[in-house]
Write a protein that holds these residues in place. Sequence first.
Motif, short mmCIF file in Angstrom:
data_model
loop_
_atom_site.label_atom_id
_atom_site.label_comp_id
_atom_site.label_asym_id
_atom_site.label_seq_id
_atom_site.Cartn_x
_atom_site.Cartn_y
_atom_site.Cartn_z
N LEU A 192 -2.42 10.06 -0.11
CA LEU A 192 -3.86 9.53 -0.95
C LEU A 192 -5.23 10.05 -1.61
O LEU A 192 -5.67 9.93 -2.48
N ALA A 193 -5.48 10.35 -0.10
CA ALA A 193 -6.96 10.87 0.07
C ALA A 193 -7.02 12.42 -1.03
O ALA A 193 -6.32 13.39 -0.96
N GLY A 194 -8.15 11.96 -1.55
CA GLY A 194 -8.20 13.33 -2.88
C GLY A 194 -7.32 13.27 -4.61
O GLY A 194 -7.86 13.83 -5.09
N VAL A 195 -5.92 11.97 -3.78
CA VAL A 195 -5.90 12.16 -5.03
C VAL A 195 -6.47 10.77 -6.03
O VAL A 195 -6.14 10.79 -6.79
N VAL A 196 -6.77 9.90 -5.73
CA VAL A 196 -7.18 8.68 -5.84
C VAL A 196 -8.31 7.96 -5.23
O VAL A 196 -8.42 9.03 -4.37
N ASP A 197 -8.91 7.57 -5.77
CA ASP A 197 -10.81 6.98 -5.28
C ASP A 197 -10.33 5.66 -4.88
O ASP A 197 -11.22 5.63 -3.31
N GLY A 198 -9.66 5.03 -4.82
CA GLY A 198 -9.44 3.40 -3.67
C GLY A 198 -8.12 3.60 -3.55
O GLY A 198 -7.48 3.60 -4.56
N ILE A 199 -7.96 2.73 -2.50
CA ILE A 199 -6.23 1.98 -2.47
C ILE A 199 -6.61 0.20 -3.09
O ILE A 199 -7.98 -0.19 -2.32
N ASN A 200 -5.37 -0.44 -2.69
CA ASN A 200 -5.52 -1.96 -2.75
C ASN A 200 -4.39 -2.33 -2.19
O ASN A 200 -3.07 -2.32 -2.10
N ILE A 201 -5.34 -3.09 -1.14
CA ILE A 201 -4.13 -3.49 -0.27
C ILE A 201 -3.49 -4.86 0.00
O ILE A 201 -4.16 -5.54 -0.76
N LYS A 202 -2.62 -5.37 -0.06
CA LYS A 202 -2.09 -6.65 -0.44
C LYS A 202 -0.91 -6.68 1.41
O LYS A 202 -0.35 -6.17 1.65
N LEU A 203 -1.22 -8.32 1.58
CA LEU A 203 -0.63 -8.65 2.77
C LEU A 203 0.77 -8.32 2.48
O LEU A 203 1.93 -8.05 3.69
N ALA A 204 1.47 -8.66 1.19
CA ALA A 204 2.81 -9.28 0.50
C ALA A 204 3.86 -7.76 1.27
O ALA A 204 4.46 -7.08 1.52
N LYS A 205 2.48 -6.98 1.16
CA LYS A 205 2.96 -5.13 1.13
C LYS A 205 3.48 -4.69 2.26
O LYS A 205 4.09 -3.73 2.70
N CYS A 206 1.95 -5.22 3.29
CA CYS A 206 1.77 -3.73 4.01
C CYS A 206 2.33 -4.62 5.72
O CYS A 206 2.51 -4.36 6.34
N GLY A 207 2.76 -5.51 5.61
CA GLY A 207 3.10 -6.57 6.56
C GLY A 207 2.45 -7.67 7.03
O GLY A 207 2.96 -8.08 8.48
N GLY A 208 1.14 -7.47 6.84
CA GLY A 208 -0.25 -8.55 7.87
C GLY A 208 -1.35 -7.80 8.00
O GLY A 208 -1.70 -7.67 7.12
N LEU A 209 -2.29 -9.05 8.49
CA LEU A 209 -3.37 -8.70 8.84
C LEU A 209 -3.73 -7.41 9.91
O LEU A 209 -4.91 -6.97 9.35
N SER A 210 -3.35 -7.59 10.16
CA SER A 210 -3.11 -6.59 11.70
C SER A 210 -2.97 -4.78 10.91
O SER A 210 -3.45 -3.84 10.86
N GLU A 211 -2.07 -5.06 10.05
CA GLU A 211 -1.68 -3.55 9.13
C GLU A 211 -2.52 -3.62 8.07
O GLU A 211 -3.21 -2.45 8.11
N ALA A 212 -3.46 -4.75 8.40
CA ALA A 212 -4.27 -4.37 6.72
C ALA A 212 -5.67 -4.15 7.40
O ALA A 212 -6.28 -2.77 6.83
N LEU A 213 -5.59 -4.44 8.67
CA LEU A 213 -6.86 -3.74 8.79
C LEU A 213 -7.01 -2.41 8.93
O LEU A 213 -7.87 -1.93 8.66
N ARG A 214 -5.78 -1.99 8.85
CA ARG A 214 -5.39 -0.14 9.90
C ARG A 214 -5.87 0.71 8.51
O ARG A 214 -5.89 0.77 8.41
N MET A 215 -5.52 -0.43 7.52
CA MET A 215 -5.25 0.12 6.34
C MET A 215 -7.00 0.11 5.39
O MET A 215 -7.06 1.57 5.23
N ILE A 216 -7.83 -0.68 5.97
CA ILE A 216 -8.86 -0.74 5.56
C ILE A 216 -9.70 0.87 6.23
O ILE A 216 -10.29 1.13 5.72
N HIS A 217 -9.44 0.82 7.82
CA HIS A 217 -9.94 1.85 8.42
C HIS A 217 -9.21 3.39 7.48
O HIS A 217 -10.42 3.96 8.09
N THR A 218 -8.41 3.19 8.19
CA THR A 218 -7.73 4.66 7.00
C THR A 218 -8.31 5.41 6.59
O THR A 218 -8.79 6.38 6.41
#
Length: 340
Positions: free
Chosen positions: A245-271
């Motif tokens: 999605l890099a270069g495809v959109v400006d940003g992402i919306n992270i939700k715990l119910a999509k990604c599976g929890g806080l640790s994965e949400a942190l990985r998403m933020i850093h990525t």
Amino acid sequence: MKLHYEVAELRTKHPFTISTGSRETHPVVWVRLYDSDGLEGWGEANPVAYYGETPETVCAALESFRRILEPSGDPFAILEIEAACEADVGGNASARAAVSAALYDLMGKQLNVPVYRLLGLDPSQAARTSFTIGIDDPEVIRQRVREAAEYPILKIKVGTRHDEEVLTVVREEAPEKIIRVDANTAWTAKQALARIEKLSVFDLEFVEQPLPAGDIEGLRFVRERSPLPIIADESCITSKDIPRLAGVVDGINIKLAKCGGLSEALRMIHTARAHNMSVMIGCMLESSLGVAAAAQLAPLSDYADLDGAALLAEDPFSGFDISHGWLHLTGEPGLGVSKR
Ligand SMILES: [Mg+2]
């Protein structure tokens, strides 16, 4: 740790409609993990049919997680436990997110600190949240905008033939507010460009998910021509979705119910940050138990959309509040919320 879970039902103040459907009640599953000292870690699963989950699939996944969770006495083995749960069932993100939240809650309670402190975060740095207004008749929308008077940011659901009429009403009632819109996959790429062009006169902040989740090249086409930034929600489930999605959109919306929890949400933020993308932290229709888990990460986001509990007729949990868009966590240990 001992696992306990129960199905509960949240009821919204008003029927809530987006471009993919409408509902008034929302089933959730509350998870509790007890340690040997009797401390309780709580988490909420918010199953969404769009992502293939129901209360029944959540309960089945949790029952399967019992043999991972109960032999373990250590919530601090969280990364190992989260990975084992993912390997056990795959998918089932909201069930895993409830376990993740309960583990973080229990870790915080064992150490007597809020989860945001465990993560090294300052809640006063969190972005103000938007208040979401679903699809409805323009005069109903006018009433909703008035009810949301204290919120400085509104998120308006779009994706019908009445979008301009709706936004005209919203701007009449809220000439100064920040307004973002969410199309929830409603448009084709060509439609999206025409719609965004028309809607951009209403001075919008960004457009969330204009196209179907899988239409990555369509998103690129739209973003290259759109006068407004584009945020991916349904197209971005976990950190693995971000590089494409890099270069495809400006940003992402992270939700715990999509990604599976806080640790994965942190990985998403850093990525996302590694790809120079903006970060929004969102939620489903959730009680304060669900929202408080996501709110721990809000200091790392550019945009917050954490009004899930504010849309409810009654919130079964206390300890998380919103005033004038600011998120307020109590400072109590763990997630900081408790059952009323
Ligand atoms: Mg969305």
